[in-house]
Design a protein around this motif. Sequence first.
Motif, PDB file in Angstrom:
ATOM      1  N   HIS A 591       0.805  -1.232   0.000  1.00  0.00           N
ATOM      2  CA  HIS A 591       0.000   0.000   0.000  1.00  0.00           C
ATOM      3  C   HIS A 591       0.841   1.286   0.000  1.00  0.00           C
ATOM      4  N   PRO A 592       1.774   1.458  -0.919  1.00  0.00           N
ATOM      5  CA  PRO A 592       2.504   2.736  -1.011  1.00  0.00           C
ATOM      6  C   PRO A 592       1.620   3.806  -1.637  1.00  0.00           C
ATOM      7  N   ASP A 593       2.138   5.022  -1.750  1.00  0.00           N
ATOM      8  CA  ASP A 593       1.369   6.115  -2.347  1.00  0.00           C
ATOM      9  C   ASP A 593       2.187   6.784  -3.449  1.00  0.00           C
ATOM     10  N   PRO A 594       2.230   6.201  -4.650  1.00  0.00           N
ATOM     11  CA  PRO A 594       2.924   6.838  -5.771  1.00  0.00           C
ATOM     12  C   PRO A 594       2.223   8.122  -6.188  1.00  0.00           C
ATOM     13  N   ALA A 595       2.971   8.991  -6.871  1.00  0.00           N
ATOM     14  CA  ALA A 595       2.425  10.278  -7.315  1.00  0.00           C
ATOM     15  C   ALA A 595       2.586  10.393  -8.822  1.00  0.00           C
ATOM     16  N   ASP A 621      -3.194   6.173  -2.680  1.00  0.00           N
ATOM     17  CA  ASP A 621      -2.915   4.859  -2.102  1.00  0.00           C
ATOM     18  C   ASP A 621      -4.049   3.919  -2.503  1.00  0.00           C
ATOM     19  N   ASN A 622      -4.305   2.886  -1.721  1.00  0.00           N
ATOM     20  CA  ASN A 622      -5.321   1.908  -2.114  1.00  0.00           C
ATOM     21  C   ASN A 622      -6.746   2.353  -1.789  1.00  0.00           C
ATOM     22  N   ASN A 623      -6.914   3.502  -1.083  1.00  0.00           N
ATOM     23  CA  ASN A 623      -8.261   3.936  -0.684  1.00  0.00           C
ATOM     24  C   ASN A 623      -8.631   5.330  -1.172  1.00  0.00           C
ATOM     25  N   ARG A 624      -7.673   6.236  -1.267  1.00  0.00           N
ATOM     26  CA  ARG A 624      -8.012   7.635  -1.555  1.00  0.00           C
ATOM     27  C   ARG A 624      -6.831   8.333  -2.218  1.00  0.00           C
ATOM     28  N   SER A 625      -7.088   9.578  -2.653  1.00  0.00           N
ATOM     29  CA  SER A 625      -6.048  10.366  -3.322  1.00  0.00           C
ATOM     30  C   SER A 625      -6.095  11.802  -2.839  1.00  0.00           C
ATOM     31  N   TRP A 626      -4.969  12.531  -3.060  1.00  0.00           N
ATOM     32  CA  TRP A 626      -4.858  13.955  -2.760  1.00  0.00           C
ATOM     33  C   TRP A 626      -4.117  14.632  -3.902  1.00  0.00           C
ATOM     34  N   PHE A 627      -4.385  15.930  -4.081  1.00  0.00           N
ATOM     35  CA  PHE A 627      -3.591  16.742  -4.992  1.00  0.00           C
ATOM     36  C   PHE A 627      -2.532  17.463  -4.165  1.00  0.00           C
ATOM     37  N   THR A 634      -4.476  18.993  -0.991  1.00  0.00           N
ATOM     38  CA  THR A 634      -5.854  19.471  -1.171  1.00  0.00           C
ATOM     39  C   THR A 634      -6.698  18.364  -1.797  1.00  0.00           C
ATOM     40  N   ASN A 635      -8.058  18.553  -1.668  1.00  0.00           N
ATOM     41  CA  ASN A 635      -9.044  17.744  -2.394  1.00  0.00           C
ATOM     42  C   ASN A 635      -8.865  16.246  -2.161  1.00  0.00           C
ATOM     43  N   ARG A 636      -8.968  15.832  -0.908  1.00  0.00           N
ATOM     44  CA  ARG A 636      -8.981  14.389  -0.638  1.00  0.00           C
ATOM     45  C   ARG A 636     -10.192  13.765  -1.319  1.00  0.00           C
ATOM     46  N   THR A 637      -9.948  12.691  -2.062  1.00  0.00           N
ATOM     47  CA  THR A 637     -11.003  12.047  -2.847  1.00  0.00           C
ATOM     48  C   THR A 637     -10.959  10.548  -2.603  1.00  0.00           C
ATOM     49  N   GLU A 638     -12.119   9.940  -2.334  1.00  0.00           N
ATOM     50  CA  GLU A 638     -12.176   8.500  -2.126  1.00  0.00           C
ATOM     51  C   GLU A 638     -11.927   7.766  -3.435  1.00  0.00           C
ATOM     52  N   GLY A 639     -11.388   6.559  -3.314  1.00  0.00           N
ATOM     53  CA  GLY A 639     -11.070   5.763  -4.503  1.00  0.00           C
ATOM     54  C   GLY A 639      -9.571   5.712  -4.723  1.00  0.00           C
ATOM     55  N   GLY A 640      -9.006   4.504  -4.664  1.00  0.00           N
ATOM     56  CA  GLY A 640      -7.565   4.357  -4.811  1.00  0.00           C
ATOM     57  C   GLY A 640      -7.194   3.447  -5.964  1.00  0.00           C
ATOM     58  N   ILE A 641      -5.988   2.896  -5.893  1.00  0.00           N
ATOM     59  CA  ILE A 641      -5.468   2.060  -6.971  1.00  0.00           C
ATOM     60  C   ILE A 641      -5.094   0.690  -6.417  1.00  0.00           C
ATOM     61  N   THR A 642      -5.069  -0.283  -7.297  1.00  0.00           N
ATOM     62  CA  THR A 642      -4.571  -1.619  -7.013  1.00  0.00           C
ATOM     63  C   THR A 642      -3.756  -2.061  -8.208  1.00  0.00           C
ATOM     64  N   LYS A 643      -3.212  -3.262  -8.142  1.00  0.00           N
ATOM     65  CA  LYS A 643      -2.499  -3.802  -9.287  1.00  0.00           C
ATOM     66  C   LYS A 643      -3.443  -3.903 -10.483  1.00  0.00           C
ATOM     67  N   GLY A 644      -3.000  -3.399 -11.636  1.00  0.00           N
ATOM     68  CA  GLY A 644      -3.810  -3.389 -12.843  1.00  0.00           C
ATOM     69  C   GLY A 644      -4.580  -2.111 -13.071  1.00  0.00           C
ATOM     70  N   ILE A 662      -8.803   7.835 -12.756  1.00  0.00           N
ATOM     71  CA  ILE A 662      -8.434   6.479 -12.365  1.00  0.00           C
ATOM     72  C   ILE A 662      -9.430   5.533 -13.020  1.00  0.00           C
ATOM     73  N   ASN A 663      -8.895   4.605 -13.825  1.00  0.00           N
ATOM     74  CA  ASN A 663      -9.724   3.633 -14.562  1.00  0.00           C
ATOM     75  C   ASN A 663     -10.781   4.343 -15.399  1.00  0.00           C
ATOM     76  N   GLU A 664     -10.324   5.395 -16.133  1.00  0.00           N
ATOM     77  CA  GLU A 664     -11.129   6.148 -17.105  1.00  0.00           C
ATOM     78  C   GLU A 664     -12.221   6.990 -16.469  1.00  0.00           C
ATOM     79  N   ASP A 665     -12.254   7.129 -15.151  1.00  0.00           N
ATOM     80  CA  ASP A 665     -13.201   8.021 -14.472  1.00  0.00           C
ATOM     81  C   ASP A 665     -12.420   9.160 -13.830  1.00  0.00           C
ATOM     82  N   GLN A 666     -12.941  10.398 -13.992  1.00  0.00           N
ATOM     83  CA  GLN A 666     -12.240  11.551 -13.442  1.00  0.00           C
ATOM     84  C   GLN A 666     -12.141  11.418 -11.929  1.00  0.00           C
ATOM     85  N   GLN A 667     -10.943  11.674 -11.397  1.00  0.00           N
ATOM     86  CA  GLN A 667     -10.679  11.575  -9.965  1.00  0.00           C
ATOM     87  C   GLN A 667     -10.687  12.976  -9.357  1.00  0.00           C
ATOM     88  N   GLY A 668     -11.788  13.322  -8.702  1.00  0.00           N
ATOM     89  CA  GLY A 668     -11.897  14.633  -8.085  1.00  0.00           C
ATOM     90  C   GLY A 668     -12.153  15.729  -9.104  1.00  0.00           C
TER      91      GLY A 668
END
Length: 710
Positions: A591-595, A621-627, A634-644, A662-668
Motif C-alpha cells: 500500500h505505497p502512495d505513488p504520485a 494509495d489503495n483507498n483515496r487520493s490527494w492533490f 488538497t481535495n482528498r477524494t475517495e477511490g484508490g489504486i490496485t495492481k492493474g 483512475i480507470n477512465e473516471d475523473q478523480q476529483g
Amino acid sequence: MEEMEEELKCPVCGSFYREPIILPCSHNLCQACARNILVQTPESESPQSRRASGSGVSDYDYLDMDKMSLYSEADSGYGSYAGFASAPTTPCQKSPNGVRVFPPAMPPPAAHLSASLAPVPRNSCITCPQCHRSLILDDRGLRGFPKNRVLEGVIDRYQQSKAAALKCQLCEKAPKEATVMCEQCDVFYCDPCRLRCHPPRGPLAKHRLVPPAQGRVSRRLSPRKISTCTDHELENHSMYCVQCKMPVCYQCLEEGKHSSHEVKALGAMWKLHKSQLSQALNGLSDRAKEAKEFLVQLRNMVQQIQENSVEFEACLVAQCDALIDALNRRKAQLLSRVNKEHEHKLKVVRDQISHCTVKLRQTTGLMEYCLEVIKENDPSGFLQISDALIRRVHMTEDQWGKGTLTPRMTTDFDLNLDNTPLLQSIHQLDFVQMKPSSPVPAAPLLQLEDCCTHNNSATLSWKQPPLSAVMAEGYILELDDGNGGQFREVYVGKETMCTVDGLHFNSTYSARVKAFNKTGVSQYSKTLVLQTSEVAWFAFDPGSAHSDIIFSNDNLTVTCSSYDDRVVLGKTGFSKGVHYWELTVDRYDNHPDPAFGVACIDVMKDIMLGKDDKAWAMYVDNNRSWFMHNNSHTNRTEGGITKGATVGVLLDLNRKTLTFSINEDQQGPIAFENMEGLFFPAVSLNRNVQVTLHTGLPVPDFYSSRASIA
C-alpha cells in the motif's frame, strides 16, 4: 583501455613491464631489460674516478655525448664508442616497439641469479632506449633506481580486466558465468543463484554487489608495499624534496645530500601533483574531443567528395551528351581531369585522417594511462612519475596546436563547364575556374529525403546546388508560426542540417532557407510544408531520472530500487495544446502512495512529486487520493489504486488546467489551474510500485463531453 597498452610495454622487450624501474630521464625499463643493455665503460669514466678528481658530485653521471655515442644518427644499425679504442662496436637491435636498443657488452649473469640480485659489472653505464641519454651507474648499480609501483598497479588492473570470466560458486552442476560478487559474503553468483541464495531483502539488501572483475581485483590485489628510500633502504619516504623533485626519508634530510634543500609534506605534494595532472588532463581531454569531432568531419568530407564527384560527373555527362561526336571525344579528356581532381582530394583527406588517427590514438592512450595513475593511492610512487607525466600531457596538448584540426582540402570541385560556344568551337572547350555570375550565392536546395518531423520537432536539411559558382558562408532557416503567419528566423550558421524543437503538436509549418556571404543573401529555397504529430509519443528519460530508478521495456516501464520515493520525467515537454497519457500499475505491494503529474525540468528527484514548487501531482494509495503542489495537500477524494489500475493525466494548456483520472473516471475536480510554462510528464514511486507508460492517446470521453458542454 586498449589504447593505453602501449604505455604499459617495455621499449626493450615489447612485453608488459616486469619490476619496472624509473631512470633519471623519467622513462621506465624492466629491471631484467635494464641489465641486458648495460655497457661497461673504461675505468677513467667511472663515478669513483670522477669523484677522486673532483669533477663529479652526482649519484648518476650522464656521459658526454660528444665522447660517447650509443645512438647512430645514420640508420646503419650499429652503435659504437667514439672516444675509446678498447670498446668494441656491437650491433644494435630493435624492440617490438621500434625503439633501438643495445645488447649487453658483458656476458649474462648465472642462470640461478635473478635480475635484481645478480651483480652489476663494475663501471657500467646504461643508455635509455627512448631518449638515448646515457649515464654511469654508482656502487648501488640498478638498486639505485626507484621502482615504479604505480605502473605495476596499473598493469595489474589492466591484466585483470583482460582475464577470463569467473564462474558462479554456488551452481551444483556445470557452473554458469558469474554476473555479480557480494563484497560482504565474498562469493560470486550467477543470476539464478543470486535470486535464490542472495535475495535483495532483509539484511542482504544492504550488501554491496559489484561486477565480477571488480570483485576479483579487490579480492586478489595484495596491499601495496611501503615505499623505501633508495639511499637508505631501511627508511620509508616521509617528505618531498622540492629542489630534487623526489620523495626522501628523514636520514636524507639529516645527513644526506638533501639536508639543505627545501622539503614539503609528502601528502600535500601528492595532492598538489594529482591536482596539476588532473588540470593538465582537462586541457588534453578538450583537444582529444576536438580531434574526434575533426575525424568525424574528415570522414564526412570523404563522403561529400564522393557525392560531389558523382553529381559533377552526371552534370558533365549530361552536357557532353547533348553535343555531337566531336564533343564526345572531348568529353573523355574532361572526365579524366575531374577524376584526377577527385583522387587528389581523396588522397589529401585520407592522408590527414590517417595522421590524425595515429595522433589521437596516442593521445587517448596517454590520457587513459594518466587517469589510471591518478587512481593510485601511493603518494611517493605517484610523485616519482607525476612531473614527467605532466610534461608529457602539456607537450601532447601543444601538438594539437593551431592548424592541426583544419582540413587541408575542400569538398567542392572548383571547375565549371562552359557549354555556350558554338559547335565549331567544340575542340577549344576546356574547364574554367568557377567565377560568380552574381555576387551572392545561389538559392539552397532542400534535401527532401532528409527532412522529417517527430512529435513536436522538425528536422530540415539542405545543400548548395552542385555547380554553384559562389560559395556560401552560412545559411538562414525560417519557419512560420504554424498558423500561416509571418516567417521568423530559427537558425543562422554554417551547418546544412537543423532540428527545431518546441513546435506545436498537430500543426502545419512552412519552412524555407537562404544562403548568405559577404556580398548579400540569396533567393529563398522552395517552401517546404511540415506536419507535426497529432499526439505525443514519448518514453521516460533515463538521463534526467534519479539514479535509483530502474528502466525496462524500452524505457516505458519503471520501478525503483529504494524504499524512498524517487522521481522520473518523460522525455517530451509541453508548452501548448492538449495532451493525455496513461500509466498502468503493474505491481503494487504494501500500500505505497505513488504520485503522478507534471513537473519542471529542475524538479527535485529524491522526494515525493509535488513536495516542492516545481511539480503538480496527485498521490494515491489503495483507498483515496490527494492533490499536492509545494507540499500543500488538497481535495482528498475517495477511490484508490490496485495492481492493474490505470491512472490518466490530462494536461490542457489551452485552458491551463491539469486533470486526473483512475480507470477512465475523473478523480476529483480539476486538480490545478493557471498552468503556464514548459511541463514534463512525471512520476514518483518506490520499490513497491512498478508502472508502464502509454502515450499517443486521444482525449478521454469524460473530458471531451465536458469540453463540448462548455
